[in-house]
Design a protein around this motif. Sequence first.
Motif, PDB file in Angstrom:
ATOM      1  N   GLY A  63      -5.260   2.129   0.100  1.00 48.41           N
ATOM      2  CA  GLY A  63      -4.042   1.341   0.158  1.00 48.41           C
ATOM      3  C   GLY A  63      -4.107   0.112  -0.724  1.00 48.41           C
ATOM      4  O   GLY A  63      -3.095  -0.330  -1.252  1.00 48.41           O
ATOM      5  N   ARG A  69      -8.381   5.011   4.137  1.00 46.98           N
ATOM      6  CA  ARG A  69      -6.961   4.681   4.072  1.00 46.98           C
ATOM      7  C   ARG A  69      -6.777   3.249   3.583  1.00 46.98           C
ATOM      8  O   ARG A  69      -5.964   2.964   2.723  1.00 46.98           O
ATOM      9  CB  ARG A  69      -6.335   4.867   5.453  1.00 46.98           C
ATOM     10  N   HIS A  77      -3.270  10.112   0.527  1.00 44.86           N
ATOM     11  CA  HIS A  77      -2.314   9.061   0.884  1.00 44.86           C
ATOM     12  C   HIS A  77      -0.873   9.534   0.757  1.00 44.86           C
ATOM     13  O   HIS A  77       0.014   9.025   1.435  1.00 44.86           O
ATOM     14  CB  HIS A  77      -2.545   7.829   0.013  1.00 44.86           C
ATOM     15  N   PRO A 123       0.428   4.611  -2.321  1.00 43.39           N
ATOM     16  CA  PRO A 123       0.834   5.946  -1.909  1.00 43.39           C
ATOM     17  C   PRO A 123       2.336   6.110  -1.789  1.00 43.39           C
ATOM     18  O   PRO A 123       2.846   7.206  -1.920  1.00 43.39           O
ATOM     19  CB  PRO A 123       0.151   6.121  -0.549  1.00 43.39           C
TER      20      PRO A 123
END
Lengths: 155, 159
Positions: free
Chosen positions: B12, B8, A90, B17
């Motif tokens: 998240g 992702r 990320h 991030p």
Amino acid sequence: VPTGVWIDERGRVVRPGEPAWTTSRTSTFGGKALVTEGAEYVAAIRDWVAKGDKSVYALSDAEFARRVQPRSPNEVDAEANFALAVWFHHGKHPELAKKHFERAQQLNPDDWNYHRQDWSFTPGEAGAKWLDKFQKLEAPYYPKLELKPKPDGRD
Amino acid sequence: MDRREFLRAMGGTMMLPATLGAQSASRATVLYDGRAIVLNRATADGDALWIQTADLSSINGFELKPQGACREDICIPIPRPMINGTRFNLSAFAQRVGQRVVADPVMRVWSFGEIPVVRGAFLESRQSPDFSVPDRKGRLVRLSQFRGRKLLVVTWASW
């Protein structure tokens, strides 16, 4: 693939995570059988709903502990590496992410989650890598249901 | 949603991030139990991570008390060298409780594994951890709302 956990009225976990199919089916892929045991699982749920703690499917403390084995140092290290890999992914640090994704797979090669997440970054190779590992498997691809405790409590 | 998107999206929700970037000398990130905790007043001594004692509970639920670091019925005696003023040696604590750590001190991130004694307490009580997830309308639903009813909690993954 569904995973089910049973929790009673007091918030106590009756059965830890296990395959929670609702239909029974056997199919073949690459010469290996893929078996889902839904009818047995649904019957077990119905029994527990009707009988509660008296159901044969409500696990004793000893049986519960046997099924929720402590994880090995390698398994725990793999999880910590995987969390780090996701973090770097990320944060747009692909090389660092790759290093820790690979480390997680080395430490715990039996965990499909680590393989599949890592392979998702190279989708062109993922199918072949999956098939190779799948065909070398000795254990069933989908874990076999172990609904009732063993009669003598031993493995 | 393909797996990359799933990763992702999941990351998240659990981790932030945006906080990974230029890190100040006193900033560190701790990964534990599916969460990322950003600490603004942490210091590194080699691989060892020193945190503010007040931050301990937000990381792993332990609080420093006269009898040691405690979480519910668990208390771990803490030797004096693990505390320095307002600072607490989180790496030494991990070693004391048998918790595995993977660190990248250059990037100032420490990833901690499960705490064996906490897992042991679960095996003894078998009490499900309380957690919340959004329902289909986006409203948070807590597991404890269903106390008094039998629950079958089902999660799905493609494999």
